[in-house]
Design a protein around this motif. Structure first.
Motif, PDB file in Angstrom:
ATOM      1  N   LEU A   1       6.418  16.883  25.135  1.00  0.00           N
ATOM      2  CA  LEU A   1       5.835  15.979  23.175  1.00  0.00           C
ATOM      3  C   LEU A   1       6.158  16.993  22.216  1.00  0.00           C
ATOM      4  CD1 LEU A   1       4.756  12.869  22.890  1.00  0.00           C
ATOM      5  CD2 LEU A   1       2.312  14.210  22.551  1.00  0.00           C
ATOM      6  N   ALA A   2       6.699  16.691  21.549  1.00  0.00           N
ATOM      7  CA  ALA A   2       6.687  17.121  20.335  1.00  0.00           C
ATOM      8  C   ALA A   2       6.295  15.643  18.912  1.00  0.00           C
ATOM      9  CB  ALA A   2       8.149  17.703  19.776  1.00  0.00           C
ATOM     10  N   GLU A   3       5.714  16.486  17.769  1.00  0.00           N
ATOM     11  CA  GLU A   3       5.514  15.145  16.564  1.00  0.00           C
ATOM     12  C   GLU A   3       6.409  16.020  15.592  1.00  0.00           C
ATOM     13  OE1 GLU A   3       4.211  13.459  13.637  1.00  0.00           O
ATOM     14  OE2 GLU A   3       3.092  15.043  14.162  1.00  0.00           O
ATOM     15  N   ASN A   4       6.983  15.294  14.646  1.00  0.00           N
ATOM     16  CA  ASN A   4       7.314  16.114  13.853  1.00  0.00           C
ATOM     17  C   ASN A   4       6.728  15.620  12.190  1.00  0.00           C
ATOM     18  OD1 ASN A   4       8.082  13.582  12.251  1.00  0.00           O
ATOM     19  ND2 ASN A   4      10.514  13.807  12.496  1.00  0.00           N
ATOM     20  N   GLY A   5       5.698  14.621  12.659  1.00  0.00           N
ATOM     21  CA  GLY A   5       5.358  15.144  10.981  1.00  0.00           C
ATOM     22  C   GLY A   5       5.720  13.800  10.359  1.00  0.00           C
ATOM     23  N   ALA A   6       7.022  13.320  10.242  1.00  0.00           N
ATOM     24  CA  ALA A   6       7.333  12.095   9.355  1.00  0.00           C
ATOM     25  C   ALA A   6       7.301  10.772  10.405  1.00  0.00           C
ATOM     26  CB  ALA A   6       9.272  12.881   9.334  1.00  0.00           C
ATOM     27  N   GLY A   7       7.269  10.800  11.563  1.00  0.00           N
ATOM     28  CA  GLY A   7       7.091   9.123  11.197  1.00  0.00           C
ATOM     29  C   GLY A   7       8.141   9.471  12.808  1.00  0.00           C
ATOM     30  N   LEU A   8       8.743  10.159  13.412  1.00  0.00           N
ATOM     31  CA  LEU A   8       8.973  10.066  14.581  1.00  0.00           C
ATOM     32  C   LEU A   8       8.353  10.948  16.099  1.00  0.00           C
ATOM     33  CD1 LEU A   8      12.547  11.047  13.615  1.00  0.00           C
ATOM     34  CD2 LEU A   8      11.248   8.644  14.818  1.00  0.00           C
ATOM     35  N   LEU A   9       8.041  11.319  16.875  1.00  0.00           N
ATOM     36  CA  LEU A   9       7.651  11.652  18.015  1.00  0.00           C
ATOM     37  C   LEU A   9       9.026  11.694  19.606  1.00  0.00           C
ATOM     38  CD1 LEU A   9       4.553   9.658  19.015  1.00  0.00           C
ATOM     39  CD2 LEU A   9       4.246  11.636  18.469  1.00  0.00           C
ATOM     40  N   ALA A  10       8.597  12.812  20.712  1.00  0.00           N
ATOM     41  CA  ALA A  10       9.736  12.416  21.018  1.00  0.00           C
ATOM     42  C   ALA A  10       8.918  13.217  22.393  1.00  0.00           C
ATOM     43  CB  ALA A  10      10.850  13.599  21.050  1.00  0.00           C
ATOM     44  N   SER A  11       9.645  12.462  23.353  1.00  0.00           N
ATOM     45  CA  SER A  11       8.539  12.712  24.979  1.00  0.00           C
ATOM     46  C   SER A  11       9.525  12.994  25.887  1.00  0.00           C
ATOM     47  CB  SER A  11       7.719  11.541  25.047  1.00  0.00           C
ATOM     48  OG  SER A  11       8.096  10.724  25.609  1.00  0.00           O
TER      49      SER A  11
ATOM     50  N   PRO B   1       8.629   2.776  21.342  1.00  0.00           N
ATOM     51  CA  PRO B   1      10.069   3.476  21.363  1.00  0.00           C
ATOM     52  C   PRO B   1      11.484   2.951  20.402  1.00  0.00           C
ATOM     53  CG  PRO B   1       9.442   1.917  23.341  1.00  0.00           C
ATOM     54  CD  PRO B   1       8.123   2.170  21.926  1.00  0.00           C
ATOM     55  N   ARG B   2      11.905   4.409  20.492  1.00  0.00           N
ATOM     56  CA  ARG B   2      12.720   3.300  19.467  1.00  0.00           C
ATOM     57  C   ARG B   2      14.417   3.605  20.425  1.00  0.00           C
ATOM     58  NH1 ARG B   2      14.557   7.359  14.041  1.00  0.00           N
ATOM     59  NH2 ARG B   2      13.033   6.100  13.153  1.00  0.00           N
ATOM     60  N   ARG B   3      14.357   5.121  20.756  1.00  0.00           N
ATOM     61  CA  ARG B   3      15.711   5.325  21.707  1.00  0.00           C
ATOM     62  C   ARG B   3      15.254   6.091  23.031  1.00  0.00           C
ATOM     63  NH1 ARG B   3      21.063   7.583  19.053  1.00  0.00           N
ATOM     64  NH2 ARG B   3      22.740   7.255  20.670  1.00  0.00           N
ATOM     65  N   ARG B   4      16.475   5.881  23.745  1.00  0.00           N
ATOM     66  CA  ARG B   4      16.011   6.576  24.898  1.00  0.00           C
ATOM     67  C   ARG B   4      17.404   7.356  25.377  1.00  0.00           C
ATOM     68  NH1 ARG B   4      12.956   5.274  29.542  1.00  0.00           N
ATOM     69  NH2 ARG B   4      14.228   5.837  30.871  1.00  0.00           N
ATOM     70  N   LEU B   5      17.172   8.595  25.506  1.00  0.00           N
ATOM     71  CA  LEU B   5      18.605   9.153  25.508  1.00  0.00           C
ATOM     72  C   LEU B   5      18.049  10.362  27.103  1.00  0.00           C
ATOM     73  CD1 LEU B   5      18.344  11.771  22.448  1.00  0.00           C
ATOM     74  CD2 LEU B   5      19.369   9.068  22.048  1.00  0.00           C
ATOM     75  N   ARG B   6      19.725  10.036  27.627  1.00  0.00           N
ATOM     76  CA  ARG B   6      19.703  11.191  29.509  1.00  0.00           C
ATOM     77  C   ARG B   6      20.908  12.502  28.951  1.00  0.00           C
ATOM     78  NH1 ARG B   6      18.186  10.848  34.400  1.00  0.00           N
ATOM     79  NH2 ARG B   6      17.616   8.616  33.976  1.00  0.00           N
ATOM     80  N   LEU B   7      19.249  13.661  28.598  1.00  0.00           N
ATOM     81  CA  LEU B   7      20.009  14.534  28.649  1.00  0.00           C
ATOM     82  C   LEU B   7      21.249  15.076  30.207  1.00  0.00           C
ATOM     83  CD1 LEU B   7      17.425  16.900  27.140  1.00  0.00           C
ATOM     84  CD2 LEU B   7      19.272  15.663  25.732  1.00  0.00           C
ATOM     85  N   PRO B   8      22.619  15.954  30.129  1.00  0.00           N
ATOM     86  CA  PRO B   8      23.356  16.008  30.872  1.00  0.00           C
ATOM     87  C   PRO B   8      22.504  16.895  31.961  1.00  0.00           C
ATOM     88  CG  PRO B   8      24.212  16.639  28.544  1.00  0.00           C
ATOM     89  CD  PRO B   8      22.870  15.696  28.879  1.00  0.00           C
ATOM     90  N   ALA B   9      22.778  16.550  33.466  1.00  0.00           N
ATOM     91  CA  ALA B   9      22.069  17.641  33.471  1.00  0.00           C
ATOM     92  C   ALA B   9      22.860  18.849  33.967  1.00  0.00           C
ATOM     93  CB  ALA B   9      21.945  17.736  35.403  1.00  0.00           C
ATOM     94  N   THR B  10      22.507  20.244  34.402  1.00  0.00           N
ATOM     95  CA  THR B  10      22.670  21.622  33.539  1.00  0.00           C
ATOM     96  C   THR B  10      22.250  22.431  34.632  1.00  0.00           C
ATOM     97  OG1 THR B  10      21.184  22.243  32.503  1.00  0.00           O
ATOM     98  CG2 THR B  10      22.911  21.920  31.003  1.00  0.00           C
ATOM     99  N   PRO B  11      23.482  23.374  35.469  1.00  0.00           N
ATOM    100  CA  PRO B  11      22.984  23.916  36.341  1.00  0.00           C
ATOM    101  C   PRO B  11      21.720  25.275  35.733  1.00  0.00           C
ATOM    102  CG  PRO B  11      25.399  24.392  35.814  1.00  0.00           C
ATOM    103  CD  PRO B  11      24.828  23.676  35.013  1.00  0.00           C
ATOM    104  N   SER B  12      21.267  25.119  37.147  1.00  0.00           N
ATOM    105  CA  SER B  12      19.741  26.007  36.755  1.00  0.00           C
ATOM    106  C   SER B  12      21.093  27.649  37.401  1.00  0.00           C
ATOM    107  CB  SER B  12      18.718  26.029  38.269  1.00  0.00           C
ATOM    108  OG  SER B  12      17.841  27.009  37.919  1.00  0.00           O
TER     109      SER B  12
END
Length: 161
Positions: free
Chosen positions: A104-114, A142-153
């Motif tokens: 979880l991160a909050e930017n202080g300007a009205g946005l969060l991301a989890s 919620p504003r938007r849902r993003l799916r990050l591409p899988a990266t090999p470990s």
């Protein structure tokens, strides 16, 4: 005010501590709130127009909003030395993740991301103009849902060519 530290635990417990004395000042949840387990994996403070809130994510898959009425100047329980730490009730749980939320991160300007373990990032809007501490929990959406591409470990075995 005095320096404070907030901690989240494997059993879902969240506590606010005095950095100077090590005294537990407040409980924001208890293991009984999460009978199936809800390890806390992300915490972020939110101060908005003089009201104090704590945001949390974890294995509960929800963004939880905790409004600290006593710290916000509203009617609440004052901390007294030698007395058990007062409990702060959860104001709202927003369930947008389908798997365990990890950060979880909050930017202080009205946005969060989890973000969750399936690679989904939910970007949240906070209404920064909200003046009523009791309504802040309802001003997060919620504003938007993003799916990050899988990266090999690096631990994954190489795929044969």
């Amino acid at each position: 005010g005095q320096p404070r530290v907030v901690s989240g635990a494997h059993d879902g417990g969240i506590k606010l501590w005095s950095f100077a004395t090590g005294q537990c000042l407040k409980r924001f949840s208890s293991p009984a709130d999460y009978p199936n387990g809800a390890e806390v994996t992300g915490l972020a403070p939110l101060e908005l127009k003089g009201s104090h809130h704590l945001l949390s994510v974890g294995w509960s898959r929800a963004l939880s909003v905790w409004t600290d009425a006593a710290a916000s100047g509203a009617a609440g329980v004052a901390v007294q030395p030698g007395v058990g730490a007062p409990s702060v009730e959860r104001s709202r749980a927003l369930e947008e993740h389908s798997s365990d939320a990890l950060c979880l991160a909050e930017n202080g300007a009205g946005l969060l991301a989890s973000g969750d373990c399936d690679g989904v990032v939910v970007v949240w809007d906070i209404d920064m103009t909200c003046h009523d501490p009791a309504l802040v929990a309802n001003s997060i959406a919620p504003r938007r849902r993003l799916r990050l591409p899988a990266t090999p470990s690096s631990a994954d075995p190489p795929t044969p060519a």
